[in-house]
Design a protein around this motif. Structure first.
Motif, PDB file in Angstrom:
ATOM      1  N   ALA A 138       6.694 -28.838  -6.409  1.00  0.00           N
ATOM      2  CA  ALA A 138       5.757 -28.908  -5.251  1.00  0.00           C
ATOM      3  C   ALA A 138       5.352 -27.518  -4.758  1.00  0.00           C
ATOM      4  O   ALA A 138       4.224 -27.385  -4.148  1.00  0.00           O
ATOM      5  CB  ALA A 138       6.154 -29.519  -4.322  1.00  0.00           C
ATOM      6  N   LYS A 173       1.586 -28.090   5.673  1.00  0.00           N
ATOM      7  CA  LYS A 173       2.062 -27.529   4.430  1.00  0.00           C
ATOM      8  C   LYS A 173       0.771 -26.702   3.878  1.00  0.00           C
ATOM      9  O   LYS A 173       0.535 -25.924   2.663  1.00  0.00           O
ATOM     10  CB  LYS A 173       2.605 -28.299   3.509  1.00  0.00           C
ATOM     11  CG  LYS A 173       4.100 -28.843   3.738  1.00  0.00           C
ATOM     12  CD  LYS A 173       4.459 -29.719   2.723  1.00  0.00           C
ATOM     13  CE  LYS A 173       6.103 -30.164   2.917  1.00  0.00           C
ATOM     14  NZ  LYS A 173       6.415 -31.023   2.108  1.00  0.00           N
ATOM     15  N   LYS A 195       2.344 -39.274  -5.028  1.00  0.00           N
ATOM     16  CA  LYS A 195       3.454 -38.726  -4.250  1.00  0.00           C
ATOM     17  C   LYS A 195       3.245 -37.398  -3.958  1.00  0.00           C
ATOM     18  O   LYS A 195       3.551 -36.870  -2.758  1.00  0.00           O
ATOM     19  CB  LYS A 195       4.692 -38.894  -5.223  1.00  0.00           C
ATOM     20  CG  LYS A 195       5.062 -40.392  -5.347  1.00  0.00           C
ATOM     21  CD  LYS A 195       6.529 -40.339  -5.960  1.00  0.00           C
ATOM     22  CE  LYS A 195       6.552 -39.721  -7.226  1.00  0.00           C
ATOM     23  NZ  LYS A 195       7.881 -39.920  -8.170  1.00  0.00           N
ATOM     24  N   GLU A 240       3.478 -35.968   0.043  1.00  0.00           N
ATOM     25  CA  GLU A 240       4.487 -34.749   0.517  1.00  0.00           C
ATOM     26  C   GLU A 240       3.694 -33.927   1.059  1.00  0.00           C
ATOM     27  O   GLU A 240       3.998 -33.185   2.008  1.00  0.00           O
ATOM     28  CB  GLU A 240       5.226 -34.381  -1.069  1.00  0.00           C
ATOM     29  CG  GLU A 240       6.027 -35.269  -1.398  1.00  0.00           C
ATOM     30  CD  GLU A 240       6.667 -34.845  -2.679  1.00  0.00           C
ATOM     31  OE1 GLU A 240       6.418 -33.867  -3.024  1.00  0.00           O
ATOM     32  OE2 GLU A 240       7.523 -35.734  -3.387  1.00  0.00           O
ATOM     33  N   ASP A 296       7.595 -38.062   4.159  1.00  0.00           N
ATOM     34  CA  ASP A 296       8.972 -37.877   3.647  1.00  0.00           C
ATOM     35  C   ASP A 296       9.316 -39.372   2.761  1.00  0.00           C
ATOM     36  O   ASP A 296       9.704 -40.485   3.461  1.00  0.00           O
ATOM     37  CB  ASP A 296      10.156 -37.707   4.491  1.00  0.00           C
ATOM     38  CG  ASP A 296      10.308 -36.223   4.621  1.00  0.00           C
ATOM     39  OD1 ASP A 296       9.931 -35.559   3.427  1.00  0.00           O
ATOM     40  OD2 ASP A 296      10.923 -35.680   5.347  1.00  0.00           O
ATOM     41  N   GLU A 346      10.647 -44.642  -3.117  1.00  0.00           N
ATOM     42  CA  GLU A 346       9.878 -44.205  -4.385  1.00  0.00           C
ATOM     43  C   GLU A 346      10.449 -45.454  -5.478  1.00  0.00           C
ATOM     44  O   GLU A 346       9.228 -45.892  -6.205  1.00  0.00           O
ATOM     45  CB  GLU A 346      10.473 -42.948  -5.049  1.00  0.00           C
ATOM     46  CG  GLU A 346       9.780 -41.879  -4.140  1.00  0.00           C
ATOM     47  CD  GLU A 346      10.107 -40.438  -4.884  1.00  0.00           C
ATOM     48  OE1 GLU A 346      10.227 -40.405  -5.979  1.00  0.00           O
ATOM     49  OE2 GLU A 346      10.205 -39.446  -4.351  1.00  0.00           O
TER      50      GLU A 346
END
Length: 249
Positions: free
Chosen positions: A43, A99, A207, A211, A216, A222
Motif C-alpha cells: 500500500a 493518506k 480494498k 484503505e 480499516d 475481508e
C-alpha cells in the motif's frame, strides 16, 4: 441555499451542470481496462504513485482535466479560503483521505482511470455523499462548500448541482460496469479460472481504495466479503450453464 440544506438524491430532479450543460457526466474516452490490474504491491508503494509531488498542481477549472476526461467541463466555484471558525465541526473532524495529503488531482485521476471507470472527482464525491447522508437526503451544499477541506486533492468549492451530478455519474458507471461484468461472466467468454482472476484483481483494487479512504478492514471482514462474492459468482455460473444447456436442447 442554506449550508444545512439537503438535496434529495432523486435523479428525476437532477439539476443541470453549473455551466449550463444538461445530462450525466459521461467520460467519453473508452477506457477498456486492457491490462490486468496488479495491486499486490505494498500500500505504501501504491500510495506513493498517486501522492508523488512531481508535476504542477492542477488548479481551478483545470483541476479535473486529464485528456479525454469530461471533468474539464465541470468547473468548481472558487471562493475565498474559509476561515477555521466558518468550517462546520463535522467537516473539521472528517478523517477520510488523510493518506492522500500532498496528492495532486491529475495523478489520483490517472491512477483511478488505469484501474476503474470513475474519475477522482466522482470517487471522492461518492464517498462524501455516503458519509454526509441524512434522513432527508445528502448534504450537497455542505459537501460542495467544504470540498477542499474534506479532500486534499480537490482545490475548488463546488455547487450543490455539481456535487449531485458527480454522484449521479458515479452511480451510472457502477451500474454499467456491473452489467458489463455479468455479461462477460455469463456469455462463456471466460473460463471459471479466468473469472476467479478477474474477481481477485477487482477485489484487490477495491480494498486498496478503501484503505486509502481510511477504512480499516479486519481479516474477518475481508474473508466475509470474499465469501459473498464467491457465492454470487457460483450462482452466476450455474445460471449461465442452465441457459446454455436450455439453448442447446
Amino acid at each position: 441555499m442554506d449550508g444545512n440544506e439537503t438535496v434529495d438524491r432523486s435523479d428525476a430532479d437532477r439539476p443541470e451542470r453549473s455551466d449550463g450543460a444538461a445530462g450525466t457526466d459521461d467520460d467519453s474516452s473508452d477506457d477498456d481496462a486492457e491490462s490486468a490490474t496488479n495491486v499486490d504491491e505494498s500500500a505504501v508503494d501504491a500510495t506513493e504513485s498517486v501522492t508523488d509531488g512531481g508535476g504542477p498542481v492542477v488548479d481551478g477549472d483545470q483541476q479535473a482535466a486529464p485528456a479525454g476526461d469530461d471533468d474539464a467541463s465541470m468547473p468548481g466555484v472558487p471562493d475565498p479560503e474559509p476561515q477555521e471558525n466558518d468550517v462546520p465541526e463535522d467537516v473539521q473532524k472528517y478523517a477520510r483521505f488523510t493518506k492522500m495529503d500532498g496528492a495532486q488531482y491529475d495523478r489520483v485521476n490517472e491512477f483511478l482511470r488505469d484501474r476503474t471507470y470513475v474519475t477522482a472527482r466522482e470517487w471522492a464525491i461518492a464517498r462524501l455523499c455516503s458519509d454526509f447522508r441524512t434522513e432527508t437526503g445528502v448534504e450537497m451544499t455542505k459537501i460542495g462548500e467544504n470540498l477542499p477541506e474534506l479532500v486534499p486533492f480537490m482545490t475548488d468549492t463546488y455547487t450543490p448541482q455539481a456535487v449531485n451530478q458527480a454522484r449521479a455519474s458515479f452511480e451510472e458507471k457502477v451500474r454499467k460496469a456491473g452489467a458489463t461484468f455479468l455479461y462477460g461472466a455469463m456469455c462463456d467468454f471466460f473460463t471459471a479460472e479466468e473469472l476467479d482472476d478477474v474477481m481477485y484483481e477487482s477485489t484487490e483494487v477495491a480494498k486498496f481504495l478503501l484503505e486509502v479512504e481510511g477504512v480499516d478492514l479486519s481479516v474477518e471482514e475481508e474473508l466475509e466479503a470474499e465469501d459473498r462474492i464467491s457465492s454470487v459468482m457460483r450462482e452466476v455460473r450455474e445460471a449461465s450453464e442452465e441457459l446454455r444447456e436450455r439453448d442447446e436442447s
